[in-house]
Design a protein around this motif. Structure first.
Motif, PDB file in Angstrom:
ATOM      1  N   LEU A   5       0.933  -1.189   0.171  1.00 55.39           N
ATOM      2  CA  LEU A   5       0.046   0.095   0.041  1.00 55.39           C
ATOM      3  C   LEU A   5       1.030   1.160  -0.046  1.00 55.39           C
ATOM      4  CD1 LEU A   5      -2.835   1.207   0.261  1.00 55.39           C
ATOM      5  CD2 LEU A   5      -2.664   1.345   2.723  1.00 55.39           C
ATOM      6  N   LEU A   6       0.820   2.060  -0.839  1.00 53.40           N
ATOM      7  CA  LEU A   6       1.634   3.068  -1.328  1.00 53.40           C
ATOM      8  C   LEU A   6       0.819   4.600  -0.722  1.00 53.40           C
ATOM      9  CD1 LEU A   6       4.477   4.661  -1.979  1.00 53.40           C
ATOM     10  CD2 LEU A   6       3.402   4.509  -4.284  1.00 53.40           C
ATOM     11  N   LEU A   7       1.171   5.396   0.009  1.00 53.32           N
ATOM     12  CA  LEU A   7       0.540   6.336   0.195  1.00 53.32           C
ATOM     13  C   LEU A   7       1.377   7.620   0.487  1.00 53.32           C
ATOM     14  CD1 LEU A   7      -0.951   6.882   3.978  1.00 53.32           C
ATOM     15  CD2 LEU A   7       0.061   4.625   3.005  1.00 53.32           C
ATOM     16  N   SER A   8       1.053   8.941   0.457  1.00 58.34           N
ATOM     17  CA  SER A   8       1.751  10.038   0.389  1.00 58.34           C
ATOM     18  C   SER A   8       0.791  11.331   1.378  1.00 58.34           C
ATOM     19  CB  SER A   8       2.352  10.653  -0.591  1.00 58.34           C
ATOM     20  OG  SER A   8       3.111  11.638  -0.621  1.00 58.34           O
ATOM     21  N   ASP A   9       1.386  12.168   1.707  1.00 57.02           N
ATOM     22  CA  ASP A   9       0.756  13.564   1.995  1.00 57.02           C
ATOM     23  C   ASP A   9      -0.577  13.338   2.906  1.00 57.02           C
ATOM     24  OD1 ASP A   9       2.180  15.717   0.243  1.00 57.02           O
ATOM     25  OD2 ASP A   9       2.139  13.990  -0.855  1.00 57.02           O
ATOM     26  N   THR A  10      -0.292  12.650   4.054  1.00 54.44           N
ATOM     27  CA  THR A  10      -1.283  12.496   4.945  1.00 54.44           C
ATOM     28  C   THR A  10      -1.770  13.846   5.694  1.00 54.44           C
ATOM     29  OG1 THR A  10       0.234  11.329   6.297  1.00 54.44           O
ATOM     30  CG2 THR A  10      -1.260   9.831   5.103  1.00 54.44           C
ATOM     31  N   HIS A  11      -0.385  14.517   5.820  1.00 50.92           N
ATOM     32  CA  HIS A  11      -0.669  15.983   6.360  1.00 50.92           C
ATOM     33  C   HIS A  11      -1.503  15.897   7.765  1.00 50.92           C
ATOM     34  CE1 HIS A  11       0.841  18.559   3.446  1.00 50.92           C
ATOM     35  NE2 HIS A  11       0.538  17.598   2.598  1.00 50.92           N
ATOM     36  N   SER A  12      -0.963  14.658   8.773  1.00 50.16           N
ATOM     37  CA  SER A  12      -1.586  14.549   9.945  1.00 50.16           C
ATOM     38  C   SER A  12      -2.965  13.829  10.128  1.00 50.16           C
ATOM     39  CB  SER A  12      -1.475  15.758  10.829  1.00 50.16           C
ATOM     40  OG  SER A  12      -0.091  16.340  10.952  1.00 50.16           O
ATOM     41  N   PHE A  13      -3.310  13.457   8.898  1.00 46.36           N
ATOM     42  CA  PHE A  13      -4.687  12.846   8.976  1.00 46.36           C
ATOM     43  C   PHE A  13      -4.329  11.338   8.708  1.00 46.36           C
ATOM     44  CE2 PHE A  13      -8.425  11.489   6.780  1.00 46.36           C
ATOM     45  CZ  PHE A  13      -9.484  11.925   7.552  1.00 46.36           C
ATOM     46  N   ILE A  14      -5.329  10.559   9.583  1.00 42.09           N
ATOM     47  CA  ILE A  14      -5.487   9.172   9.276  1.00 42.09           C
ATOM     48  C   ILE A  14      -6.856   8.810   9.671  1.00 42.09           C
ATOM     49  CG2 ILE A  14      -4.275   8.105  11.167  1.00 42.09           C
ATOM     50  CD1 ILE A  14      -3.048   6.200   9.351  1.00 42.09           C
ATOM     51  N   ASP A  15      -7.411   7.894   8.955  1.00 45.26           N
ATOM     52  CA  ASP A  15      -8.856   7.449   9.375  1.00 45.26           C
ATOM     53  C   ASP A  15      -9.175   5.932   9.016  1.00 45.26           C
ATOM     54  OD1 ASP A  15      -9.128   7.453   6.393  1.00 45.26           O
ATOM     55  OD2 ASP A  15     -10.857   8.665   6.214  1.00 45.26           O
ATOM     56  N   GLN A  17     -10.628   4.699   6.948  1.00 46.70           N
ATOM     57  CA  GLN A  17     -10.596   4.168   5.219  1.00 46.70           C
ATOM     58  C   GLN A  17      -9.175   3.878   5.111  1.00 46.70           C
ATOM     59  OE1 GLN A  17     -12.465   7.764   3.397  1.00 46.70           O
ATOM     60  NE2 GLN A  17     -13.668   6.073   2.271  1.00 46.70           N
ATOM     61  N   ILE A  18      -8.375   4.463   5.270  1.00 47.62           N
ATOM     62  CA  ILE A  18      -7.002   4.281   5.281  1.00 47.62           C
ATOM     63  C   ILE A  18      -6.461   2.958   6.021  1.00 47.62           C
ATOM     64  CG2 ILE A  18      -4.450   5.011   5.367  1.00 47.62           C
ATOM     65  CD1 ILE A  18      -5.253   8.178   5.197  1.00 47.62           C
ATOM     66  N   LEU A  19      -6.950   3.152   6.977  1.00 43.84           N
ATOM     67  CA  LEU A  19      -6.516   1.865   8.010  1.00 43.84           C
ATOM     68  C   LEU A  19      -7.190   0.375   7.489  1.00 43.84           C
ATOM     69  CD1 LEU A  19      -6.804   3.167  11.575  1.00 43.84           C
ATOM     70  CD2 LEU A  19      -4.751   2.745  10.197  1.00 43.84           C
ATOM     71  N   LYS A  20      -8.492   0.525   6.920  1.00 45.64           N
ATOM     72  CA  LYS A  20      -8.861  -0.744   6.349  1.00 45.64           C
ATOM     73  C   LYS A  20      -8.068  -1.197   5.385  1.00 45.64           C
ATOM     74  CE  LYS A  20     -11.846  -0.214   2.892  1.00 45.64           C
ATOM     75  NZ  LYS A  20     -13.191   0.024   2.171  1.00 45.64           N
ATOM     76  N   TYR A  21      -7.379  -0.203   4.182  1.00 45.37           N
ATOM     77  CA  TYR A  21      -6.485  -0.852   3.205  1.00 45.37           C
ATOM     78  C   TYR A  21      -5.116  -1.129   3.945  1.00 45.37           C
ATOM     79  CZ  TYR A  21      -9.770   0.405  -0.249  1.00 45.37           C
ATOM     80  OH  TYR A  21     -10.725   0.558  -0.841  1.00 45.37           O
ATOM     81  N   VAL A  22      -4.602  -0.674   4.996  1.00 43.35           N
ATOM     82  CA  VAL A  22      -3.418  -0.953   5.707  1.00 43.35           C
ATOM     83  C   VAL A  22      -3.487  -2.377   5.837  1.00 43.35           C
ATOM     84  CG1 VAL A  22      -2.062  -0.570   7.788  1.00 43.35           C
ATOM     85  CG2 VAL A  22      -2.772   1.413   6.351  1.00 43.35           C
ATOM     86  N   LYS A  23      -4.714  -2.797   6.796  1.00 45.62           N
ATOM     87  CA  LYS A  23      -4.959  -4.081   7.127  1.00 45.62           C
ATOM     88  C   LYS A  23      -4.760  -5.089   6.158  1.00 45.62           C
ATOM     89  CE  LYS A  23      -7.466  -2.541  10.920  1.00 45.62           C
ATOM     90  NZ  LYS A  23      -8.871  -2.412  11.472  1.00 45.62           N
ATOM     91  N   LEU A  24      -5.025  -4.943   4.667  1.00 43.64           N
ATOM     92  CA  LEU A  24      -5.060  -5.706   3.685  1.00 43.64           C
ATOM     93  C   LEU A  24      -3.635  -5.832   3.001  1.00 43.64           C
ATOM     94  CD1 LEU A  24      -8.587  -4.521   1.971  1.00 43.64           C
ATOM     95  CD2 LEU A  24      -7.954  -6.693   3.465  1.00 43.64           C
ATOM     96  N   ALA A  25      -2.617  -5.102   3.500  1.00 40.24           N
ATOM     97  CA  ALA A  25      -1.421  -4.883   2.709  1.00 40.24           C
ATOM     98  C   ALA A  25      -0.541  -5.748   3.504  1.00 40.24           C
ATOM     99  CB  ALA A  25      -0.822  -3.427   2.718  1.00 40.24           C
ATOM    100  N   ASP A  26       0.865  -6.077   2.712  1.00 38.38           N
ATOM    101  CA  ASP A  26       1.815  -6.794   3.585  1.00 38.38           C
ATOM    102  C   ASP A  26       2.750  -5.799   4.039  1.00 38.38           C
ATOM    103  OD1 ASP A  26       1.144  -9.594   2.898  1.00 38.38           O
ATOM    104  OD2 ASP A  26       1.865  -9.248   1.002  1.00 38.38           O
ATOM    105  N   GLU A  27       2.985  -4.764   3.453  1.00 35.38           N
ATOM    106  CA  GLU A  27       3.840  -3.924   3.616  1.00 35.38           C
ATOM    107  C   GLU A  27       3.298  -2.182   3.442  1.00 35.38           C
ATOM    108  OE1 GLU A  27       7.803  -3.569   2.598  1.00 35.38           O
ATOM    109  OE2 GLU A  27       8.267  -5.452   2.938  1.00 35.38           O
ATOM    110  N   VAL A  28       3.407  -1.150   4.173  1.00 36.43           N
ATOM    111  CA  VAL A  28       2.886   0.140   3.827  1.00 36.43           C
ATOM    112  C   VAL A  28       4.111   1.061   3.558  1.00 36.43           C
ATOM    113  CG1 VAL A  28       1.337   2.220   4.535  1.00 36.43           C
ATOM    114  CG2 VAL A  28       0.719  -0.385   5.171  1.00 36.43           C
ATOM    115  N   TRP A  29       3.993   1.829   2.451  1.00 39.27           N
ATOM    116  CA  TRP A  29       4.955   2.797   2.284  1.00 39.27           C
ATOM    117  C   TRP A  29       4.544   4.187   2.311  1.00 39.27           C
ATOM    118  CZ3 TRP A  29       7.558  -0.100  -2.689  1.00 39.27           C
ATOM    119  CH2 TRP A  29       8.091  -1.125  -2.431  1.00 39.27           C
ATOM    120  N   HIS A  30       5.157   4.902   2.731  1.00 43.84           N
ATOM    121  CA  HIS A  30       4.664   6.445   2.837  1.00 43.84           C
ATOM    122  C   HIS A  30       5.794   7.424   2.200  1.00 43.84           C
ATOM    123  CE1 HIS A  30       2.969  10.190   4.328  1.00 43.84           C
ATOM    124  NE2 HIS A  30       1.905   9.593   5.010  1.00 43.84           N
ATOM    125  N   VAL A  31       5.390   8.276   1.338  1.00 41.78           N
ATOM    126  CA  VAL A  31       6.195   8.888   0.664  1.00 41.78           C
ATOM    127  C   VAL A  31       6.222  10.542   1.123  1.00 41.78           C
ATOM    128  CG1 VAL A  31       7.285   9.386  -1.842  1.00 41.78           C
ATOM    129  CG2 VAL A  31       5.657   7.561  -1.372  1.00 41.78           C
TER     130      VAL A  31
END
Length: 165
Positions: A5-15, A17-31
């Motif tokens: 799961l690749l994400l960027s520019d969360t700017h202090s926000f997580i919810d 919806q994001i965490l649902k996809y985090v749980k489905l990934a093997d690794e999470v990369w944040h740019v």
């Protein structure tokens, strides 16, 4: 095989919806442009996490994560940096090194514009996942999901979280 799961520019926000996809990934990369370190910590509690810091990130985030991350996963060389530019318009800071030693996958953020583009000159795939947070000019919150297996990048998906008003 690794599901990324690749994400960027969360700017202090997580919810959720994001965490649902985090749980489905093997690794999470944040740019980069993580914002509060708690955003990274909440992901790290769930999955292996790789990140780079962005221009808005404070000293706490910068102490934890590098400006550039270079690594190999399943035979794919990866370079992540927040402000990287695009094919034919790479950021001056990295341009010469990128030409001299291109990875198979180059990932940047910063623009809040989701873009996946093959660079034929450097023979690399460029990804920018757009912005998963709520701060910025983007109209749709986005992320990317893909798999890496035995040197191949496959099953790329665009994830649209919501349209912002």
């Amino acid at each position: 095989m690794k599901k990324i799961l690749l994400l960027s520019d969360t700017h202090s926000f997580i919810d959720a919806q994001i965490l649902k996809y985090v749980k489905l990934a093997d690794e999470v990369w944040h740019v980069g442009d993580i914002g509060l370190i708690e955003v990274a910590d909440s992901i790290k509690e769930l999955k292996p996490f790789r990140a780079v810091y962005g221009n808005i990130d404070d000293k706490t985030v910068r102490a934890e994560y590098p400006l550039d991350a270079k690594f190999i996963v399943e035979g794919v060389s990866v370079w992540m940096t927040h402000i990287g530019g695009y094919p034919d318009k790479y950021n001056q800071r990295i341009r010469e090194e990128l030409k001299a030693n291109p990875p198979k996958l180059f990932i940047s953020g910063h623009s809040h514009i989701l873009k996946v583009q093959y660079d034929q000159k450097l023979n690399l795939l460029h990804m920018n996942p757009g912005a998963a947070g709520k701060h910025g000019f983007h109209k749709v919150r986005t992320m990317l999901r893909f798999e890496i297996e035995k040197g191949d990048i496959k099953n790329l998906e665009v994830i649209e979280l919501e349209t912002r008003v």
